[in-house]
Structure formats: C-alpha cells, structure tokens
Write a protein that holds these residues in place. Structure first.
Motif, mmCIF file in Angstrom:
data_model
loop_
_atom_site.group_PDB
_atom_site.id
_atom_site.type_symbol
_atom_site.label_atom_id
_atom_site.label_comp_id
_atom_site.label_asym_id
_atom_site.label_seq_id
_atom_site.Cartn_x
_atom_site.Cartn_y
_atom_site.Cartn_z
ATOM 1 N N ARG A 87 -5.415 -8.942 -6.876
ATOM 2 C CA ARG A 87 -4.879 -8.430 -5.609
ATOM 3 C C ARG A 87 -4.556 -6.946 -5.707
ATOM 4 N NH1 ARG A 87 -0.050 -11.156 -4.511
ATOM 5 N NH2 ARG A 87 -0.480 -13.123 -5.553
ATOM 6 N N GLY A 91 -8.540 -3.521 -2.081
ATOM 7 C CA GLY A 91 -7.973 -2.649 -1.058
ATOM 8 C C GLY A 91 -7.235 -1.464 -1.641
ATOM 9 N N LEU A 113 -0.913 -0.713 12.359
ATOM 10 C CA LEU A 113 -0.420 -1.623 11.329
ATOM 11 C C LEU A 113 -1.524 -1.952 10.342
ATOM 12 C CD1 LEU A 113 1.947 -4.552 11.568
ATOM 13 C CD2 LEU A 113 -0.233 -4.934 10.469
ATOM 14 N N GLN A 114 -2.709 -2.195 10.866
ATOM 15 C CA GLN A 114 -3.792 -2.617 9.983
ATOM 16 C C GLN A 114 -4.229 -1.509 9.032
ATOM 17 O OE1 GLN A 114 -6.686 -5.503 11.620
ATOM 18 N NE2 GLN A 114 -5.725 -5.144 13.588
ATOM 19 N N VAL A 115 -4.146 -0.261 9.512
ATOM 20 C CA VAL A 115 -4.520 0.848 8.630
ATOM 21 C C VAL A 115 -3.389 1.152 7.642
ATOM 22 C CG1 VAL A 115 -5.135 3.298 8.546
ATOM 23 C CG2 VAL A 115 -6.132 1.823 10.296
ATOM 24 N N GLU A 117 -1.186 -0.938 6.509
ATOM 25 C CA GLU A 117 -0.806 -2.089 5.695
ATOM 26 C C GLU A 117 -1.117 -1.950 4.191
ATOM 27 O OE1 GLU A 117 -2.635 -5.794 6.864
ATOM 28 O OE2 GLU A 117 -0.773 -6.859 6.460
ATOM 29 N N PRO A 118 -2.335 -1.535 3.817
ATOM 30 C CA PRO A 118 -2.609 -1.435 2.378
ATOM 31 C C PRO A 118 -1.666 -0.466 1.680
ATOM 32 C CG PRO A 118 -4.628 -1.136 3.646
ATOM 33 C CD PRO A 118 -3.510 -1.170 4.625
ATOM 34 N N ASN A 120 1.440 0.203 2.522
ATOM 35 C CA ASN A 120 2.725 -0.488 2.387
ATOM 36 C C ASN A 120 2.669 -1.532 1.274
ATOM 37 O OD1 ASN A 120 4.117 -3.254 3.422
ATOM 38 N ND2 ASN A 120 5.466 -1.505 3.717
ATOM 39 N N VAL A 121 1.566 -2.266 1.224
ATOM 40 C CA VAL A 121 1.481 -3.367 0.267
ATOM 41 C C VAL A 121 1.299 -2.860 -1.166
ATOM 42 C CG1 VAL A 121 -0.016 -5.249 -0.485
ATOM 43 C CG2 VAL A 121 0.706 -5.109 1.890
ATOM 44 N N HIS A 122 0.407 -1.904 -1.348
ATOM 45 C CA HIS A 122 0.076 -1.496 -2.719
ATOM 46 C C HIS A 122 1.016 -0.449 -3.290
ATOM 47 C CE1 HIS A 122 -3.484 -3.914 -3.002
ATOM 48 N NE2 HIS A 122 -3.958 -3.421 -1.863
ATOM 49 N N TRP A 127 7.306 1.425 5.950
ATOM 50 C CA TRP A 127 6.377 1.396 7.074
ATOM 51 C C TRP A 127 6.291 2.723 7.813
ATOM 52 C CZ3 TRP A 127 2.498 -1.635 7.793
ATOM 53 C CH2 TRP A 127 2.513 -2.931 7.252
ATOM 54 N N MET A 169 -9.122 2.295 7.062
ATOM 55 C CA MET A 169 -8.388 1.271 6.329
ATOM 56 C C MET A 169 -8.836 1.236 4.871
ATOM 57 S SD MET A 169 -7.882 -2.328 8.121
ATOM 58 C CE MET A 169 -9.139 -3.329 7.408
#
Ligand SMILES: Nc1ncnc2c1ncn2[C@@H]1O[C@H](COP(=O)(O)OP(=O)(O)OP(=O)(O)O)[C@@H](O)[C@H]1O
Ligand code: SF4
Ligand SMILES: [Mg+2]
Lengths: 323, 318
Positions: A87, A91, A113-115, A117-118, A120-122, A127, A169
C-alpha cells in the motif's frame, strides 16, 4: 546502463476461468530504467493490463493470482511485500492511470478530494494543506481555474478533463514510476495527443519513468524510448523504439508494422488485425503460440517454445526463425 | 430546490384526497355493523325505534357522500377528525396520544434495522463466500421467512417460561420516565427492526458487491488506500443510494409491523388503536388513523427523495 528502477523477472499471473486456469501473463521479464518510457504494445487480450496490474498487485483474487516471478522495484521485491508494504508503494512510488476516464473517478466524491487523497494518505498531510497541493496539481495538468474546480464532481467534466484529473492524481506524491494503461484509447483523437504530450511533459519534468500501454504504434514511435511487444501473455520482442521500427525481427511485430502505415505521422492509428485469430489462452498450441498465424513457421516451432533471447544490442526476440 | 419541494408538497394534496376517499369508503364496506354491535352489547331489545335513534345520533343515517364531506370538511377546516363512536372522545386527541408512541417504535426499529443491516451487509460483501458471509445470508433468509408476530410471541413466551419474566403491563410514556420507557420499547423495537433488517442487509450486500467491481474502486486501491478507506469512503456512499430508496419503500411495511408488534406487547400506539377500532367498527378512528398513516408514508418518501441529493451529487432537484 544504470540500475533499472523496475525489474520484472519471470512474472506469471494466472486466472481461474470456466475453461481451466489460463496464464494471462506467462514468464514475462522486462526492465524500466529511471526516467525511461517503456511502451507495451500488443493485441487485445495479450496480457498488457494484467502485466500492469500485477506490478501493483492489483489483480483481483479470485480469480487471478501472481503465481511466480519477482517484481523488483528499487531493489525491493513487491511480490513479497506485506499489505501495508504494498500500500505504501501504490499511488506513492508507483502511480497508475487507467483506460476509462469516465468510470475511473469516483462519482460521489469531489475532484479536489480525489486528487488530495494520496497526499493525505501517504504523507499524513492535513487535508487543508493537501487541498492546496491539489490545486497546484490541477493547475499543472492545465485545468483552468483550478481553485474553483476543487469542489466540482467528475460528472461535470469531459473525458479529456477527467484524464487530466487522473494524471494530477497520479502525480500527487511525485511517483518514480507511472503506469498508464491505454490512457487515451477512450478519448477523441484530437484530445489523445494533448493527453500524451502532457504525460510526456510531466514525466520529463519530474524525471519519473513511464510504462505506456497502447494499441497504437503511432503513439509508440512518438513517445516511447523502448518497446515491448506482447503476444499471448508473453513478450515476443523488445527493443529501443527506433530499432524496432528500423529492424523488426519477430514475425508478429512485422505483421503489426505491415498493417500500419509507416511511423512518424500523428497518433490515432490502431493496430490492424493480423490474419487469423488471437490465441485462445485456454488451449494454446504446443510450441510457439504465434505458430498458427505465422508465415515464417519452421518445424521446430511446433514442438518447442521460443525463449526471449538477445539478437542485437538491447534487442531481444522470442522466435526460432531469421526474418 | 424550494420550487421542487413546493411542487412535491402540492402533489400530496390529490394523493391525500384519494387516500381519504378510499379509506372512508372501504371502512364502511367492512362486513359487520356497528349498530348491531352496540345494541348487542347494551343488551337493548333491538326494537325499531331505538335502532333508528342510535343511527341518527351517530350521524350514520345521512347519505355516504354527505358523511364524507362532513368528515373531510371537519379535518380541513378545524383539524377535527370527528369523535369516537364508542367513547365520544375526539379522534384528534387519541391520535395525539398514540402517534408519538408508534413514531418512537418505528424510529427505534429503523435504527436497529440499520445498525444490523448496514455493517453486516458490508461485511458480507467484502468477505464474499466466506463462512461469515454464508452465515449472515442464511440469517437474513431466516429473518425474511419468520414473521415478526411469531418472533414477538416467542420472545414473550419463552422468557416467561424460563425466568418467569413478563412484559410490563402498564405502559410508561417517554416523557414520564425515559429510562423505563426505553426498557419497555427496546424489545419490540429489536424484533421489528430485526425483521426489517433482512431485506436491507441483502440489498446492502448486493450493492456493495456491485460497487466494489467498479473501475473507481480499482482506482482507490491503486492509490494505496487501506481497505477501510476504500470501503467506507469510496464504496459505501455509492452503494447506499438504492438502500435509501428501499428504506422509503419499507415505510408501510414498518408501520404494518408496528401494528402487529404493538398488539403483542400491548403498546398503546396507533397500531393498537387501529386494531381495537377495527374490531369495534369505530369508523372515525379507523379513517383518522389510516389517513395519518398514509400521510406519514408520503412524507417519508419525500424525505427519501430529498436525501438522494446528499448521497449523489448528480441529483438536481428541478
Ligand atoms: N478478471 C479476469 N478474469 C478472468 N480472466 C481475466 C481477467 N482479467 C484478464 N483475464 C485474462 O487475461 C487475458 C489478458 O487480459 P488483459 O486485460 O491483460 O489484456 P490486454 O492486453 O490489456 O487487452 P486490451 O488491449 O483489450 O486491454 C484476457 O484475455 C483474459 O483471458
Ligand atoms: S517461433 Fe516459429 S512460429 Fe513462432 S514466430 Fe518464430 S517463426 Fe513464427
Ligand atoms: Mg487492457
């Protein structure tokens, strides 16, 4: 040659189907150098997408499974990584762009949000900051009025615009490798070149490598450094793009070339079907799977399977005959 | 949006008109005559005179259309639903006392149903064909097959046999003693909610499976999201759209179930009121309750339509 960024060795991915298990990717090996663009071409069903999905371990299981082989990314074998491990690559270090821009974005979530998101996650970026970065990314893929676009939804975009969003993204975490699986097949001819130019430009800027999967030999000539030709789940020829056009060595590649007017000119030309049917993976002939359609076939081809071997500098093919 | 809402509310008027007409007529077609019942109960010798007097006093001697307009006029002009034929209490008072009870039961049952259905439906989808999936699917089939009155009866009977437990006889309103009230309501709500959860669970599972196959879910995985994020952020919203519709469609079933469950647990809600009224042919109560129930169902469906906008950005109210 520098150490490859990605090195795939003997990758085999099988699917369980009603007609038995089929090897959609069968002992495939290839490399991608840092900053290089490798094109993968081949007819429909030749295993291009399965190869790409295998690299990120996105093969739906069941029915599919990576059966053997190794995928070394920066020296790490992705096949052996645990869940959080893979994981952290997806991305982040390797990003993927899909063929269908209309369905590959989530219809219920904003583009922003979709752009964001990676990021924020990685990176754990909050946000608000991630949205700022997303604004910048959306601007970079030349979507006008980026800031006000953040709160819009995919259904408000055209296909080309959505593919730009997909690229934004993919770029979010500055990946070292981008895999684009037929990124323009679903788009209008006029938009195709724009999207590919954009991809080329952003990969050049960031120095990231690109695996470009396509049907279109025109695209290959214009955008790729090297080309791997796939047939029936195997790579049958791999060479620098120039060499492949100048001296195609595999009968299948020759057939592809013959069916397309000579290179240079713009994109938009698809592979013309070569005489005969694409191979049925569930019942491949013994020996060379291209045999039934091959004009240069010799007796050895019917019993033995040709391996990919070097025939010239950086040029390899899987064929017994000299063509 | 406001124009949409206004139009939807306007459309309720003809719907309610027809509903009232149907309710009014059907009630009077039910076999069995209230006059006979009253006379029988009062043990009055059914001589012609007292019979006519009774009919006249109850206003049942006028033609049906006059009765209808009298009734509907009362509702429209004064919010007056008439009076019970037996007790002479205003129907509006009865409704006012009973409606909140049924509403509470229905609301609690819905919450119970969603708490059961959504997580289990999701689990069942993301662990498709595992033992857990089979177990929950069998459970939902069982719940579909077992009627809630039977479950309710079993829940009443067995604890009382085993532990000598018995349901509270006296009902306590929420406003009087919330804790005591919740204690009384939780069991009926769980029974009603469990029965309701079966279909919702199945649909949640089916829709999740459908959504999880979509390209944008593959995109979400390719971004390196955890399973939780993929399921909750990317899949659930899209999967819930039809589930919300189903909940709207289930509103009448929910109310029908409430009628039965109220009967079993002796909860003084609309259901009990309605059943009593039907057995006594107390027309004003029957029509009043039915009309209010119909109105509630229509409102619930309107609320469902409005909630699409929250889930699906493509929805525009025009
Ligand atoms: N989900 C799946 N289930 C079963 N078999 C599959 C699945 N995905 C791929 N395959 C098998 O793998 C083969 C190769 O598919 P793949 O998608 O890699 O082809 P492709 O080269 O990308 O073709 P296209 O140009 O049409 O995208 C298919 O012919 C099919 O037999
Ligand atoms: S190995 Fe034989 S059959 Fe296969 S491509 Fe070469 S010549 Fe044709
Ligand atoms: Mg493909």
């Amino acid at each position: 040659m520098t150490r490859p960024l990605l090195e795939v060795n003997n990758l085999t991915t099988r699917f369980r189907t009603e007609r038995g298990t089929v090897a959609a990717v069968d002992g495939v090996s290839f490399q991608v150098a840092p900053g290089e663009t490798l094109a993968i071409v081949g007819e429909s069903g030749s295993g291009k997408s399965v190869t790409a999905l295998s690299v990120l371990r996105l093969i739906p299981n069941p029915p599919g499974r990576i059966e053997s082989g190794e995928i070394l990314f920066d020296g790490v074998n992705l096949v052996k990584l645990d869940d959080p491990g893979i994981r952290a690559v997806r991305g982040n270090k390797i990003a993927m762009i899909f063929q269908e821009p209309m369905s590959s974005l989530n219809p219920a979530l904003t583009v922003g949000l979709q752009v964001a998101e990676p990021i924020n996650v990685h990176r754990g970026t909050p946000w608000a900051k991630a949205y700022e970065a997303a604004t910048e990314l959306i601007g970079r893929v030349r979507i006008a009025d980026a800031a006000s676009r953040l709160n819009s939804y995919p259904h408000q975009y055209s296909g080309g615009m959505r593919q730009r969003v997909m690229i934004a993204m993919a770029l979010a975490c500055a990946p070292r490798l981008i895999i684009a699986d037929e990124p323009t097949t679903a788009l209008d001819v006029t938009v195709q070149a724009q999207i590919l130019d954009l991809l080329k430009e952003v990969t050049r800027e960031t120095g990231s490598s690109l695996i470009l999967i396509t049907h279109d030999l025109g695209v290959v000539a214009r955008y790729a450094d090297r080309v791997a030709v796939m047939y029936g789940g195997r790579i049958v020829e791999v060479a620098p793009a120039r060499d492949l056009y100048a001296r195609p060595q595999h009968p299948y590649t020759l057939g592809l070339m013959a069916s397309v007017p000579r290179l240079d000119g713009g994109g938009g030309r698809r592979l013309m079907p070569i005489e005969g049917q694409p191979p049925d993976l569930a019942s491949l002939p013994p020996g060379c799977s291209f045999g039934p359609r091959c004009r240069s076939i010799i007796p050895q081809c019917r019993t033995e399977r040709p391996e990919l071997i070097q025939v010239a500098d950086r040029h390899a093919k899987a064929c017994f005959a000299n063509v | 949006m406001q124009a949409y809402l206004a139009r939807r509310l306007l459309a309720l008027i003809p719907a309610l008109f027809f509903a009232s007409l149907i309710v009014f007529v059907i009630v009077r077609l039910v076999p069995g005559n209230i006059i006979d019942m009253m006379l029988a109960q009062n043990d009055v010798g059914a001589d012609k005179l007292s019979r006519d007097q009774l009919v006249g006093a109850l206003g049942l001697d006028r033609p049906m259309w006059q009765q209808y307009f009298h009734w509907i006029g009362g509702i429209l002009l004064h919010g007056d639903f008439g009076r019970s034929l037996w007790q002479n209490t205003p129907v509006r008072e009865l409704l006012g006392a009973r409606l909140p009870v049924t509403f509470q039961l229905g609301f609690m049952a819905l919450i119970v149903a969603l708490i059961i259905a959504i997580p289990i439906g999701i689990y069942s989808a993301i662990r498709q064909d595992t033992a857990g999936d089979y177990l929950t699917r069998s459970f939902s089939i069982l719940m579909l097959a077992v009627p809630s009155f039977w479950m309710g009866t079993m829940v009443m009977v067995f604890p009382s046999i085993w532990w000598g437990w018995s349901p509270q006889v006296k009902f306590v309103a929420f406003t009087e003693d919330p804790l005591q009230n919740l204690k009384q309501m939780i069991l009926p709500a769980v029974i009603l909610g469990t029965a309701l959860s079966a279909i919702t669970m199945r649909l949640t599972r089916t829709m999740m499976l459908e959504v999880l196959r979509q390209d944008y879910i593959r995109t979400a995985w390719a971004k390196g999201l955890s399973e939780n994020l993929v399921v909750v952020r990317h899949a659930l919203r899209n999967a819930l759209i039809p589930v919300v519709t189903l909940i709207g469609l289930q509103a009448p079933i929910l109310i029908g179930g409430a009628v039965i469950v109220e009967q079993i647990f002796v909860i003084p809600g609309m259901g009990l009121l309605l059943l009593d009224a039907i057995s006594q042919r107390d027309y004003p109560i029957i029509t009043g309750v039915s009309l209010v129930i119909g109105f509630c169902v229509m409102l619930i469906n309107l609320a469902v339509d409005l909630s699409y906008g929250l889930l699906d950005p493509k929805v525009r109210y025009r």
